[in-house]
Design a protein around this motif. Structure first.
Motif, PDB file in Angstrom:
ATOM      1  N   ARG A   1      -5.600 -13.532  -4.614  1.00 23.87           N
ATOM      2  CA  ARG A   1      -5.409 -12.774  -3.383  1.00 23.87           C
ATOM      3  C   ARG A   1      -6.352 -11.579  -3.455  1.00 23.87           C
ATOM      4  O   ARG A   1      -6.975 -11.327  -4.480  1.00 23.87           O
TER       5      ARG A   1
ATOM      6  N   ARG B   1       2.788  -3.591   1.203  1.00 19.78           N
ATOM      7  CA  ARG B   1       3.886  -4.277   1.876  1.00 19.78           C
ATOM      8  C   ARG B   1       3.732  -5.792   1.886  1.00 19.78           C
ATOM      9  O   ARG B   1       4.711  -6.522   1.925  1.00 19.78           O
ATOM     10  N   LYS B   2       2.507  -6.258   1.859  1.00 20.34           N
ATOM     11  CA  LYS B   2       2.260  -7.691   1.970  1.00 20.34           C
ATOM     12  C   LYS B   2       0.916  -8.017   1.338  1.00 20.34           C
ATOM     13  O   LYS B   2      -0.051  -7.276   1.548  1.00 20.34           O
TER      14      LYS B   2
ATOM     15  N   GLU C   1      -4.453 -12.360   1.923  1.00 18.60           N
ATOM     16  CA  GLU C   1      -4.979 -13.641   1.487  1.00 18.60           C
ATOM     17  C   GLU C   1      -6.497 -13.697   1.641  1.00 18.60           C
ATOM     18  O   GLU C   1      -7.083 -13.012   2.485  1.00 18.60           O
TER      19      GLU C   1
ATOM     20  N   GLU D   1      -3.899  -3.884   8.504  1.00 19.82           N
ATOM     21  CA  GLU D   1      -3.158  -5.071   8.912  1.00 19.82           C
ATOM     22  C   GLU D   1      -4.079  -6.277   8.919  1.00 19.82           C
ATOM     23  O   GLU D   1      -5.297  -6.140   9.051  1.00 19.82           O
TER      24      GLU D   1
ATOM     25  N   SER E   1      -0.109  -8.377  11.069  1.00 19.68           N
ATOM     26  CA  SER E   1       0.947  -7.994  10.132  1.00 19.68           C
ATOM     27  C   SER E   1       0.453  -6.828   9.287  1.00 19.68           C
ATOM     28  O   SER E   1      -0.645  -6.879   8.716  1.00 19.68           O
TER      29      SER E   1
ATOM     30  N   THR F   1      -0.129  -4.621   6.179  1.00 18.52           N
ATOM     31  CA  THR F   1      -0.211  -4.890   4.741  1.00 18.52           C
ATOM     32  C   THR F   1      -0.083  -3.616   3.919  1.00 18.52           C
ATOM     33  O   THR F   1       0.554  -3.626   2.862  1.00 18.52           O
ATOM     34  N   ASN F   2      -0.667  -2.529   4.379  1.00 23.00           N
ATOM     35  CA  ASN F   2      -0.656  -1.289   3.608  1.00 23.00           C
ATOM     36  C   ASN F   2      -0.642  -0.080   4.532  1.00 23.00           C
ATOM     37  O   ASN F   2      -1.135  -0.135   5.654  1.00 23.00           O
TER      38      ASN F   2
END
Length: 434
Positions: A311, A348-349, A352, A378, A388, A390-391
């Motif tokens: 990732r 947070r996520k 990819e 995002e 979404s 991510t940070n």
């Protein structure tokens, strides 16, 4: 810190961890008997620990092989042998002075070290420290997937990081929960034969199963002596502070009475006195509307920037966010900004490979020469056409000159302003700690 922060004097004797760095905390000396690792060897060691391939084409097979490691995970934390803080202690050297060929990667246009590159090195070191804490007695591929959960804080005590002097990173696990670990790291730079402190960093890492899908237990930590017991207590307090800070988030709770007064006073200062209207707004002198103090960026996430779990490397995300935040502070303040503090970076996520990463940087609070910048990142999914988060990154910068006051227009911007003020106050509180 520097200027508004009490700068620590350059040490007269070789630096050891028994001394304070930037935070005023005393750290036990663990350096005896440790041979420093070259910075270029950190990532290769991580790949060896988890059995990762250097070839992107092998990543699918490598992840299949990691599934077989599931049986090596502990069923309970009590089944794992306890560790001491010195068991995870690591020193890493970045020989910018003695190996000039390394400088190109780290050099910025101002002839100092790129802080974004330092963030990358800290992230890799934090992961290696955690793997050192959790390593088994018998050599084997680790079944754990250790990832960065958050950057709790980074406090700096040097304004300039020189590009022609050797740098040393040190660190160890300072607190352990069931599946999480707090890592304390320090960066020092060689001047006149003496290593002097540059920054303190506190990262929180989490351990997950071989496929990075669910939490995994880590070895307990046994503090030895008063200094280590104090560090461990600080880890507990840091966890409580993070929970408390999250509980009173402006995304969950209304502003305090004092904060509501601040917002209302700013609103009144923008009303046009020639009209009797709440809609007629005038920008005060030496001020900038918040909507005019932002920058955006886009990154296509290529395999080159992958981590050992295929990732996108968290350090790469931090570097890109920092550089956009720095550019935002530079264009806003009109002069070169210097980073003072980094805090509360949430991962947070995962991002990819192949993602479209959108970055949005916003000046959200100013005071004197200081600029508080928030960077939101995002990813965009072209199939679902949804974004979404991510940070979220928070950076405190100091400009060479006094900067304009940032003024929110909308209620949402007012919440950004108050959130920025909270982060700024937290950074300044850490800076002024004895």
């Amino acid at each position: 810190m520097f200027l508004t922060v009490r700068v620590r004097a350059v040490l007269k004797t070789p630096y050891v961890l028994g001394r304070s760095v930037a935070s005023g905390t005393s750290f036990p000396d663990m350096a005896e008997g440790h041979v420093p690792i070259h910075v270029n060897d950190v990532r290769s060691r991580l790949r060896a620990i988890v059995g990762a391939s250097t070839n992107w084409s092998d990543h699918v097979q490598a992840m299949k092989e990691r599934r077989s490691l599931q049986s090596l995970l502990a069923k309970r934390q009590e089944d794992l042998p306890p560790r001491r803080m010195k068991d995870s202690y690591i020193e890493v050297v970045l020989p910018l002075g003695s190996q000039p060929e390394l400088r190109e990667k780290y050099l910025n246009v101002h002839n100092s070290v790129r802080f974004g590159r330092i963030l990358e090195d800290l992230d890799s070191l934090g992961v290696l420290i955690c793997y050192t804490h959790t390593k088994a007695e018998a050599p084997r591929t680790s079944p754990l997937s250790v990832v960065t959960a958050m950057v709790d804080k980074i406090d700096l005590c040097k304004k300039i990081i020189h590009p022609d002097c050797d740098i040393k990173f040190t660190g160890n696990v300072s607190w352990v929960g069931k599946t999480s670990m707090e890592v304390k790291m320090h960066m020092l730079q060689l001047h006149g034969g003496v290593y002097s402190p540059v920054l303190d960093a506190t990262f929180v890492m989490v351990a997950r199963d071989p496929e990075n899908k669910s939490p995994a237990f880590v070895n307990p930590l046994i503090p030895e002596g008063p200094e280590e017991e104090n560090l461990f207590r600080q880890g507990e307090m840091n966890k409580t502070r993070r929970v408390d800070f999250s509980t009173v988030s402006l995304l969950k709770m209304a502003p305090t009475a004092d904060e509501r007064t601040v917002v209302h006073d700013m609103f009144l200062s923008t009303l046009d006195t020639r009209t009797v209207s709440f809609r007629s707004r005038v920008l005060p002198t030496d001020s900038v509307w918040m909507e005019d103090a932002k920058l955006k960026g886009l990154e296509i996430c290529h395999p080159q920037e992958r981590n050992i779990f295929n990732r996108i490397f968290g350090g790469f995300l931090m570097r890109k966010a920092f550089e956009l935040g720095w550019a935002t502070a530079c264009t806003f303040g009109g002069s070169r900004p210097y980073v003072v503090a980094v805090d509360d970076i949430m991962f947070r996520k995962p991002v990819e490979i192949g993602s479209l990463l959108f970055l949005a940087s916003q000046v959200c609070y100013t005071e004197g020469t200081h600029i508080q910048v928030r960077v939101h990142t995002e990813v965009f999914d072209p199939q679902t056409r949804k974004n979404s988060t991510t940070n979220i990154f928070h950076f405190t910068f100091m400009s060479e000159n006094e900067v304009p006051q940032i003024i929110p227009k909308t209620y949402g911007e007012s919440m950004l302003y108050l959130d920025g003020k909270r982060h700024y106050n937290a950074a300044m509180k850490n800076a002024s700690a004895p």
